[in-house]
Design an enzyme around this catalytic site. Structure first.
Site, short mmCIF file in Angstrom:
data_model
loop_
_atom_site.label_atom_id
_atom_site.label_comp_id
_atom_site.label_asym_id
_atom_site.label_seq_id
_atom_site.Cartn_x
_atom_site.Cartn_y
_atom_site.Cartn_z
N GLU A 123 -25.97 1.43 15.81
CA GLU A 123 -26.33 2.51 14.88
C GLU A 123 -26.70 2.29 13.29
O GLU A 123 -27.02 0.86 13.38
CB GLU A 123 -24.55 2.64 14.82
CG GLU A 123 -24.54 3.37 16.12
CD GLU A 123 -22.59 3.72 15.96
OE1 GLU A 123 -22.48 4.81 16.70
OE2 GLU A 123 -21.44 3.12 14.97
N CYS A 136 -27.72 2.10 5.74
CA CYS A 136 -27.44 0.79 6.24
C CYS A 136 -28.28 0.52 7.78
O CYS A 136 -28.28 1.38 8.84
CB CYS A 136 -26.31 0.89 6.88
SG CYS A 136 -24.94 -0.81 7.45
N CYS A 143 -23.49 -9.28 18.15
CA CYS A 143 -23.65 -10.61 17.26
C CYS A 143 -22.33 -11.79 17.79
O CYS A 143 -21.69 -11.99 18.78
CB CYS A 143 -22.34 -10.40 16.04
SG CYS A 143 -22.47 -11.22 14.82
N CYS A 147 -16.26 -13.10 13.43
CA CYS A 147 -15.55 -12.72 13.05
C CYS A 147 -13.92 -12.00 13.27
O CYS A 147 -14.22 -10.84 13.94
CB CYS A 147 -16.03 -12.30 11.38
SG CYS A 147 -16.98 -13.18 10.84
N CYS A 150 -13.93 -8.10 12.92
CA CYS A 150 -15.11 -7.47 12.32
C CYS A 150 -15.03 -6.75 13.77
O CYS A 150 -14.75 -7.90 15.00
CB CYS A 150 -16.15 -8.44 12.29
SG CYS A 150 -17.54 -7.28 12.32
N SER A 233 -27.00 -8.78 3.88
CA SER A 233 -25.40 -9.79 3.76
C SER A 233 -25.47 -10.69 4.60
O SER A 233 -25.98 -10.44 5.59
CB SER A 233 -25.21 -8.23 4.14
OG SER A 233 -23.06 -8.74 4.54
N SER A 255 -20.69 -11.85 2.96
CA SER A 255 -19.12 -12.09 3.00
C SER A 255 -18.57 -13.53 2.62
O SER A 255 -18.22 -13.91 3.70
CB SER A 255 -19.13 -11.80 4.91
OG SER A 255 -19.91 -10.59 5.03
N LEU A 256 -17.68 -13.37 1.90
CA LEU A 256 -16.54 -14.22 1.68
C LEU A 256 -15.26 -14.02 2.39
O LEU A 256 -15.29 -15.05 2.59
CB LEU A 256 -16.37 -14.67 0.36
CG LEU A 256 -15.89 -15.87 -0.62
CD1 LEU A 256 -16.88 -17.17 0.03
CD2 LEU A 256 -15.69 -15.89 -2.05
N HIS A 257 -14.31 -13.53 1.76
CA HIS A 257 -13.81 -12.45 2.81
C HIS A 257 -12.15 -13.58 2.28
O HIS A 257 -11.45 -13.33 2.85
CB HIS A 257 -13.77 -12.30 3.84
CG HIS A 257 -14.86 -11.76 4.14
ND1 HIS A 257 -14.91 -10.53 3.34
CD2 HIS A 257 -15.56 -11.72 4.90
CE1 HIS A 257 -15.81 -9.25 4.11
NE2 HIS A 257 -16.70 -10.11 5.05
N ASN A 332 -10.97 -1.68 7.58
CA ASN A 332 -11.25 -0.69 7.98
C ASN A 332 -10.42 -0.88 9.34
O ASN A 332 -11.13 -1.59 10.02
CB ASN A 332 -12.41 0.03 8.25
CG ASN A 332 -13.31 0.64 6.98
OD1 ASN A 332 -12.28 2.05 6.18
ND2 ASN A 332 -13.94 0.42 6.66
N CYS A 375 -17.17 1.28 6.80
CA CYS A 375 -16.92 -0.48 7.41
C CYS A 375 -16.55 -1.11 8.12
O CYS A 375 -14.98 -0.62 8.61
CB CYS A 375 -16.66 -1.75 6.14
SG CYS A 375 -17.65 -1.54 5.12
#
Ligand code: SAH
Ligand code: SF4
Length: 399
Positions: A123, A136, A143, A147, A150, A233, A255-257, A332, A375
């Site tokens: 997408e 985007c 992937c 994570c 995600c 990113s 992407s620290l988080h 999200n 997201c």
């Protein structure tokens, strides 16, 4: 309420013919040198090659043409021959959805990898904002990383995208938005002003293809989007970060988080391989940083996991000395996700600490939630059983 519309795709006249022999070479995503090789392979005279490459480049990337027959700068003979040997097939739009807030999401089918089997899907999302428009785009189908917050992390890697498929997402968006010179629009008034590599996949695990695609996207003689308006990113592939600075030269988002290794190990398991200290050291060494050219640190707000005031203070402490922007992203949720989004009051208190430390840290209003384009909500139909919803997030001012 979702306002969605499905658009039956009209295949371009250059789409690959099923079963036709021999397969035509797709020219999208080839560098000028590779285009020259493709022309030489089909027998174009050496003295003609440079001119033909320029004509093709202009037709594909400045005019957005999909059919050699429209390339009127080519001789009639060249148009016919190129049409027999080459294609300019873009990813195919399966559906387009429009959010009430103007966000548009396209489900795209890539070229098939096996005869008779439909190609995988990714997408792309377009987010219009005051004075800018951000596209985007995805770098992989699925992937390899997992994570835990995600949805794409629940979808195994199907394959890397080719440079043509990465550039193709921009071409398709410009087709759908009507942003080519023949559309009658004023060319100073661009619709896609920024690109974020924040779609499906880890771009630094598809390094060469992402680099080659972004070279085409930023080429001054074609799509002309400056690397300062392109943000890549990464979840923190440390060895590739410096290389990205040297070879890609885009803006960087991390992407620290999490602010401790214990927490980040759980959220971004790649942290076990490249812990926070190493990651931030790589960031400090990212070439060309200044207050005008800062790294964006993405921080997804997860209730009771990483959203305490102590976490906010540690975040500020950790980033000291790095020209940084901080993006707080409301989580999200997706079906079965093991987290909840932090309460709004908690996010505001967290943001206060960050703001007081001198970071303008806008909390991004999720865009396109009604069409699952926010997201963590993008969906790859490829593995419907594991339905990997994916996200999309736009960093603070990347222009
Ligand atoms: N693989 C790369 C790029 C794609 S992810 C990376 O991880 O950076 C783009 C951003 O969306 C990342 O910051 C990611 O952590 C964030 N994200 C993923 N799932 C999300 C979710 N459910 N809610 C909010 N942000 C999410
Ligand atoms: Fe992959 Fe990025 Fe999702 Fe992690 S956040 S699983 S790296 S796409």
């Amino acid at each position: 309420m979702a306002q969605s519309l499905d658009i039956a795709h009209k295949p371009s006249s250059t789409a690959p013919d099923a079963g036709a022999a021999p397969a035509r070479v797709n020219l999208l995503g080839l560098s000028r040198a590779q285009l020259a090789d493709a022309l030489a392979d089909m027998g174009v005279a050496p003295r003609e090659i440079k001119m033909r490459v320029t004509q093709l480049w202009n037709g594909i990337y400045t005019r957005g043409l999909t059919d050699f027959a429209e390339m009127t700068t080519l001789s009639k003979d060249a148009r016919a021959k190129f049409g027999q040997s080459f294609t300019l097939a873009r990813p195919e739009i399966v559906t387009e959805q429009k959010s009430v807030d103007g966000t548009r999401k396209w489900l795209l089918r890539l070229a098939s990898d096996k005869p008779g089997v439909p190609g995988p899907e990714v997408e792309a999302v377009y987010i219009p904002e005051e004075g800018r428009g951000t596209l985007c785009i995805s770098s992989q189908v699925g992937c390899t990383l997992t994570c835990s917050f995600c949805h794409t992390g629940t979808q195994k890697l199907v394959r890397n995208l080719t440079p043509g498929e990465i550039v193709g997402q921009l071409l398709v968006a410009r087709d759908a938005l009507g942003e080519w010179p023949n559309s009658g629009r004023n060319s100073d008034d661009r619709l896609v002003t920024n690109i974020v590599m924040m779609g499906m996949g880890e771009p630094l695990y598809n390094f060469d293809n992402v680099r080659d695609a972004l070279d085409i996207v930023s080429d001054g003689e074609g799509l002309s989007l400056s690397k300062r308006r392109i943000t890549l990113s990464t979840s923190g592939v440390v060895p590739e970060i410096i290389r990205a600075g040297d070879e890609i030269g885009s803006m960087l988002a991390i992407s620290l988080h999490g602010v401790t290794d214990a927490t980040r190990d759980k959220l971004v398991p790649l942290n076990k391989k490249y812990p926070i200290a190493e990651l931030l050291e790589a960031c400090r060494n990212y070439p060309g940083l200044s207050n005008a050219r800062r790294i964006t640190f993405e921080y997804v707000m997860l209730k009771g996991v990483n959203d305490s005031l102590e976490d906010a203070k540690s975040l500020v402490r950790l980033l000291k000395g790095i020209p940084a922007k901080i993006n707080l992203i409301p989580f999200n949720p997706w079906p079965g996700s093991p987290y909840e989004c932090s309460d709004w009051a908690t996010i505001e208190k967290f943001a206060d600490v960050v703001n007081r430390a001198g970071y303008a840290s806008p909390v991004r209003t999720p865009r396109g939630r009604d069409i699952m384009a926010a997201c963590g909500q993008l969906k790859s139909e490829t593995v419907k059983a594991r339905a990997s919803d994916r996200f999309k997030q736009v960093p603070a001012e990347t222009n």
